[in-house]
Design an enzyme around this catalytic site. Structure first.
Site, short mmCIF file in Angstrom:
data_model
loop_
_atom_site.label_atom_id
_atom_site.label_comp_id
_atom_site.label_asym_id
_atom_site.label_seq_id
_atom_site.Cartn_x
_atom_site.Cartn_y
_atom_site.Cartn_z
N LYS A 1 0.81 -1.22 0.00
CA LYS A 1 0.00 0.00 0.00
C LYS A 1 0.84 1.26 0.00
CE LYS A 1 -4.43 -1.45 1.90
NZ LYS A 1 -5.49 -1.12 2.88
N LYS B 1 -5.21 -9.94 -7.01
CA LYS B 1 -6.37 -10.08 -6.13
C LYS B 1 -7.52 -9.19 -6.62
CE LYS B 1 -6.20 -8.12 -2.11
NZ LYS B 1 -5.95 -7.65 -0.73
N LYS C 1 -10.89 -3.43 -4.34
CA LYS C 1 -11.63 -2.17 -4.46
C LYS C 1 -10.81 -1.15 -5.23
CE LYS C 1 -13.59 -2.47 0.22
NZ LYS C 1 -13.32 -2.18 1.63
P1 AMP Z 1 -11.31 -4.81 3.15
O1 AMP Z 1 -12.23 -4.44 2.07
O2 AMP Z 1 -9.88 -4.73 2.77
O3 AMP Z 1 -11.63 -4.15 4.46
O4 AMP Z 1 -11.57 -6.36 3.37
C1 AMP Z 1 -12.71 -6.86 4.04
C2 AMP Z 1 -12.68 -8.37 4.08
O5 AMP Z 1 -12.78 -8.90 2.75
C3 AMP Z 1 -11.39 -8.96 4.68
O6 AMP Z 1 -11.74 -10.10 5.46
C4 AMP Z 1 -10.61 -9.37 3.46
O7 AMP Z 1 -9.71 -10.44 3.74
C5 AMP Z 1 -11.71 -9.83 2.52
N1 AMP Z 1 -11.28 -9.72 1.12
C6 AMP Z 1 -10.92 -8.58 0.45
N2 AMP Z 1 -10.59 -8.86 -0.83
C7 AMP Z 1 -10.72 -10.21 -0.98
C8 AMP Z 1 -10.53 -11.11 -2.07
N3 AMP Z 1 -10.14 -10.70 -3.28
N4 AMP Z 1 -10.78 -12.43 -1.85
C9 AMP Z 1 -11.20 -12.88 -0.64
N5 AMP Z 1 -11.39 -12.08 0.43
C10 AMP Z 1 -11.16 -10.76 0.27
#
Ligand code: AMP
Ligand code: TRP
Length: 345
Positions: free
Chosen positions: A121, A205, A208
Site C-alpha cells: 500500500k 487479487k 476495491k
Molecule cells: P477490506 O475491504 O480490505 O476491508 O476487506 C474486508 C474483508 O474482505 C477482509 O476479510 C478481506 O480479507 C476480505 N477480502 C478482500 N478482498 C478479498 C478477495 N479478493 N478475496 C477474498 N477475500 C477478500
C-alpha cells in the site's frame, strides 16, 4: 461453512471481524468475509465498520459517514440479523484506539517491518505514507483483543495481520505476567472464496482499488453488469479439465472455478465433475447464473436499506452500545495490568 467448523477451543467463543468503508464492496469481500459472517451469526458476532483503519489512506470527510452506512447496509443485505450480530462503527468504541496505543508499546518495529500489506500500500515512496498505515496491524490487534475475540473470519490477505495479533497477545500476557489474559485468536480463512482473483488477471487479487471496474463484481452491480463482466472475463482457449491438478498454470480458469464453487457451496472437484470437457462458452453462462442469483438480491436489499438511513443509524447505535459494554471492562483490566493510576480500584 457452518458453526460446527469452528476449531475446537475450550472456553467462551467470540467471533469478530471488520470491513473498511473505503470503496465499493465486491465479490471477494462477500466470499472471503460476509458469507462467512452469515454462517457464524448464531455465535452473536461483533462486526464493525473499520473507519479508523480507512483513514490510514485519504478519505473524503463528506463521504465517510455515507460509506460507513453502506458497509452496514452490506452486512444486513448479505443476511446478517442485527439482533444476532452487533454491527457498529469502530470509531464509536473509543477502547479500540486506547488499546491500540498500549499495543504500539508492546509490538516491535521489526514485526511491522515484515508486514507485506504496508509494502504494497505504501508503494515506492514509503516516507510519504501515513504513520497510521504503518501501525495499522497494531490497531487491528486491538480491534480483536479488546473483546478477547477467539475467532476471526477473514480473507487470505489478512493472515499475516492475524499472526501479528497472536504475537501481540502473547507478548502482552508475558510482559504483564498475565498468562491466558488475552486468547490467541484463530483466523477462519479456509474455503474456495478465501482469495478471489481479478476477472482481468488471475494473478492479481480482486480489489476495491483496481482501476478497472471490469476486474470485479460489485455487490451493487445490476444483473446485466454481472453477466457482461463475466462474459468479458479473461480466460484461455482450453476446455475445463477433469482434475484440480490440471488447473495449475491456468490462473483465470482456476479463479472462475473457485468462484463458482464458493457461490454454489460446492468443492472445486464437484464443479469440475460437472463441467469437465466443456469450454468457457458453456461455463461462463452457468457461472453468471449463480453469480446473479446470489449478488443481485443483495444489491436490491442494499439499495432499499440505503434509502432508510434512520434504520441503519439505529442498528449502528445499538451495536455500538453492545460493543462498548463488552470493551470497557476489558480496557479497565488492561489499564490495571499496565499500572495506570486511572485504573486504581
Ligand atoms: P477490506 O475491504 O480490505 O476491508 O476487506 C474486508 C474483508 O474482505 C477482509 O476479510 C478481506 O480479507 C476480505 N477480502 C478482500 N478482498 C478479498 C478477495 N479478493 N478475496 C477474498 N477475500 C477478500
Ligand atoms: N484489515 C482488515 C481488512 O482490510 C479489516 C479489519 C480491521 C479487520 N480490523 C479488523 C478484520 C479486525 C478482522 C479483524 O480487510
Amino acid at each position: 461453512m457452518t458453526e460446527d467448523t469452528l476449531p475446537p477451543y475450550l472456553g467462551p467463543q467470540r467471533v469478530l471481524s471488520g470491513i473498511q468503508p473505503s470503496g465499493a464492496l465486491h465479490l471477494g469481500n462477500y466470499l472471503g468475509a460476509l458469507k462467512k459472517f452469515v454462517a457464524l451469526q448464531d455465535q452473536g458476532p461483533l462486526l464493525f465498520v473499520a473507519d479508523l483503519h480507512a483513514i490510514t489512506v485519504w478519505q473524503e470527510p463528506q463521504q465517510l459517514a455515507a460509506q460507513t452506512r453502506e458497509i452496514a447496509a452490506a452486512y444486513i443485505a448479505s443476511g446478517l440479523d442485527p439482533m444476532k450480530a452487533s454491527i457498529f462503527p469502530q470509531s464509536a468504541v473509543p477502547a479500540h484506539a486506547e488499546l491500540a496505543w498500549i499495543f504500539n508499546c508492546v509490538a516491535r518495529l521489526g514485526w511491522l517491518d515484515r508486514m507485506t500489506q504496508f509494502k504494497e500500500k505504501s508503494g515506492a515512496h514509503k516516507e510519504r505514507a501515513s504513520v497510521g498505515l504503518y501501525t495499522y496491524p497494531v490497531l487491528q490487534a486491538a480491534d480483536i483483543l479488546i473483546y478477547k475475540a477467539t475467532h476471526v473470519p477473514v480473507g487470505e490477505d489478512q493472515k499475516q495481520h492475524l499472526e501479528l495479533t497472536r504475537d501481540v497477545a502473547q507478548k502482552f500476557n508475558h510482559d504483564f505476567d498475565a498468562p491466558g489474559f488475552f486468547p490467541l485468536p484463530e483466523p477462519l480463512i479456509a474455503g474456495p472464496g478465501a482469495r478471489v482473483m481479478s476477472l482481468r488477471d488471475g494473478r492479481a487479487k480482486m480489489s476495491k482499488s483496481d482501476p478497472s471496474d471490469n476486474s470485479r463484481l460489485n455487490l451493487m452491480d445490476e444483473a446485466d453488469a454481472i453477466v457482461q463482466k463475466i462474459k468479458k472475463a479473461k480466460t484461455d482457449p482450453e476446455p475445463l479439465p477433469e482434475t484440480l491438478a490440471e488447473l495449475k498454470g491456468r490462473p483465470e480458469a482456476e479463479n472462475l472455478v473457485g468462484i463458482y464453487a464458493a457461490l454454489a457451496d460446492q468443492s472445486a472437484e464437484q464443479v469440475l465433475a460437472q463441467f469437465a470437457g466443456k469450454g468457457f462458452g458453456t461455463f461462463k453462462p452457468a457461472l453468471a447464473e449463480v453469480a446473479v442469483a446470489t449478488l443481485a438480491p443483495i444489491g436490491v436489499r442494499m439499495r432499499a436499506l440505503m434509502d432508510d438511513p434512520v434504520e441503519i443509524d439505529r442498528v449502528l447505535k445499538q451495536g455500538a452500545e453492545r460493543a462498548n459494554a463488552i470493551a470497557e471492562p476489558i480496557l479497565k483490566e488492561v489499564k490495571a495490568k499496565v499500572g495506570y493510576w486511572s485504573a486504581r480500584s
